[in-house]
Design a protein around this motif. Structure first.
Motif, mmCIF file in Angstrom:
data_model
loop_
_atom_site.group_PDB
_atom_site.id
_atom_site.type_symbol
_atom_site.label_atom_id
_atom_site.label_comp_id
_atom_site.label_asym_id
_atom_site.label_seq_id
_atom_site.Cartn_x
_atom_site.Cartn_y
_atom_site.Cartn_z
ATOM 1 N N GLU A 46 18.796 61.325 40.382
ATOM 2 C CA GLU A 46 18.307 61.191 39.789
ATOM 3 C C GLU A 46 16.733 60.359 39.887
ATOM 4 O OE1 GLU A 46 20.803 57.663 38.217
ATOM 5 O OE2 GLU A 46 22.190 58.716 37.080
ATOM 6 N N ASP A 47 16.972 60.160 41.483
ATOM 7 C CA ASP A 47 15.219 59.814 41.938
ATOM 8 C C ASP A 47 14.269 61.041 41.855
ATOM 9 O OD1 ASP A 47 16.647 57.206 42.077
ATOM 10 O OD2 ASP A 47 15.890 57.162 44.498
ATOM 11 N N ARG A 48 14.458 61.941 41.870
ATOM 12 C CA ARG A 48 13.269 63.616 42.275
ATOM 13 C C ARG A 48 13.505 63.809 39.724
ATOM 14 N NH1 ARG A 48 16.392 67.304 46.703
ATOM 15 N NH2 ARG A 48 15.004 69.091 44.935
ATOM 16 N N LEU A 49 14.753 62.970 39.272
ATOM 17 C CA LEU A 49 14.030 63.572 37.803
ATOM 18 C C LEU A 49 13.059 62.497 37.296
ATOM 19 C CD1 LEU A 49 14.740 64.551 35.124
ATOM 20 C CD2 LEU A 49 16.743 62.934 35.015
ATOM 21 N N LEU A 50 13.291 60.388 38.007
ATOM 22 C CA LEU A 50 12.122 59.972 37.351
ATOM 23 C C LEU A 50 10.919 60.426 38.203
ATOM 24 C CD1 LEU A 50 11.551 57.365 36.578
ATOM 25 C CD2 LEU A 50 12.038 56.119 38.954
#
Length: 387
Positions: A373-377
């Motif tokens: 999720e951090d990478r997606l953000l």
């Protein structure tokens, strides 16, 4: 004039020239996009040289071929132009070009392979008379597109409900049978003038200038472009090249998904404008981007206020000028699915340098690049910053 009838008229006129000069003729518009071609029934395979074959199969000529032909003054010529072969440019046979003009404006070209002896002056003069009739047809078609600018613009900008239904119905009535045909919508932005320049854009059924929502931002030019098949976007690409030349070097274009009829006009316009914005944000997509090819920008351009809302506060420090190189590293790393080897190769740096940069990115943002999720953000934020 209906699309089916127009296409048939062009074909009949090209066949007439082929019969006059006893050679298969090819008609291209001023952007070197194929319009019609005469049948090839000769046993001489050299009559189907690579340039003619490519023009028929791909529906357009290469830049090298175009540059070679234009170097002989065909854009200014008022009579037949003989052009010698140039193998280095991919032109293996001598040619005759018949400029297609109307009221002093070149709108296209009829091409034939030259021979020895070639056609007589009398036959060439007769063929030029047919070319003039083609020019009148191209001019009428382009003018018809310009005359529909009010209806087309209203259909794109009308509010939801009855207002939009009424505007689309008015456009459909004005287009006649063309309304049920296969089209795509093209957006060219920015567009400085509020009067569309339509000469030579014969594939456009209608053009209009449209303001950005709320009046903020530059004008855009919208074009409703006729297509013969969903996978044949050459008319739209040729129109985009022609219109971008009028708009200036900063202009980008976007092409929507092909659709039949006018029911999806609002969706098509949204796709076209999003694609044009993506082309401006991501040079590798442009200068003309298709909706089917813009990837994550389909979602990013649809976010409310995506053009002017503040970015994510966690990622914002990374997007400041002092960290431009780190932001680029993050984008390339995520574009390559977090694969260090491919990322380092793409950036031209050592792996240890990449690891150092990734650690700095995590320190600045507080994001964990091992967390999905951090990478997606992070990925969405750096892509969105381009818009």
């Amino acid at each position: 004039m209906q699309n089916g009838g127009v296409t048939g008229d062009y074909q009949e006129l090209v066949d007439e020239i082929s019969a006059l000069l006893d050679a298969p003729a090819t008609l291209e518009n001023r952007d070197f996009g194929l319009v019609a071609f005469g049948a090839h029934d000769s046993d001489d395979d050299s009559a189907m040289d690579p340039v003619r074959t490519r023009s028929i199969l791909t529906r357009r000529s290469t830049p090298a071929v175009r540059a070679w032909f234009e170097g002989f003054g065909i854009t200014r010529a008022t009579g037949p132009v003989r052009i010698p072969a140039a193998p280095e440019a991919g032109v293996f046979r001598d040619r005759i070009c018949l400029p297609v003009r109307h009221r002093g404006v070149v709108l296209g070209y009829v091409w034939l392979l030259d021979a020895d002896p070639g056609p007589s002056d009398e036959r060439l003069n007769a063929a030029m008379e047919v070319a003039a009739r083609i020019g009148a047809l191209l001019s009428d078609e382009a003018r018809a597109g310009a005359d529909l600018s009010r209806e087309f613009g209203a259909a794109l900008t009308a509010g939801p409900g009855r207002q939009r239904d009424t505007a689309v119905a008015a456009l459909g009535e004005a287009l006649g049978q063309d309304a049920d045909g296969l089209h795509t919508v093209l957006c060219v932005t920015p567009w400085a003038d509020d009067t569309p320049a339509v000469r030579g854009v014969a594939s456009a059924a209608a053009l209009a200038t449209v303001a950005a929502p709320g009046g903020a931002g530059p004008l855009s030019l919208a074009a409703l472009v006729r297509l013969r098949a969903p996978d044949r976007l050459d008319p739209a690409l040729s129109a985009a090249d022609r219109l971008r030349a009028d708009a200036g070097p900063a202009a980008t274009g976007g092409i929507a998904t092909p659709r039949r009829g006018l029911d999806g006009l609002t969706v098509s316009w949204r796709e076209a404008t999003a694609s044009a914005r993506a082309a401006r944000a991501e040079p590798r997509l442009g200068p003309v981007a298709r909706w089917s090819a813009i990837g994550p920008y389909r979602l990013l351009t649809a976010l409310p206020g995506a053009a002017d809302a503040p970015g994510d506060p966690v990622v914002a420090p990374l997007l400041t000028p002092p960290h431009r190189e780190l932001a680029h590293t993050a984008e390339v790393f995520l574009d390559h699915a977090g694969q260090a080897g491919r990322t380092a190769a793409a950036l031209g740096i050592h792996r240890q340098t990449l690891y150092y940069r990734l650690s700095r990115i995590q320190q600045i943002t507080g994001l964990d690049l091992n967390d999905g999720e951090d990478r997606l953000l992070l990925h969405m934020a750096v892509k969105r910053a381009r818009l």
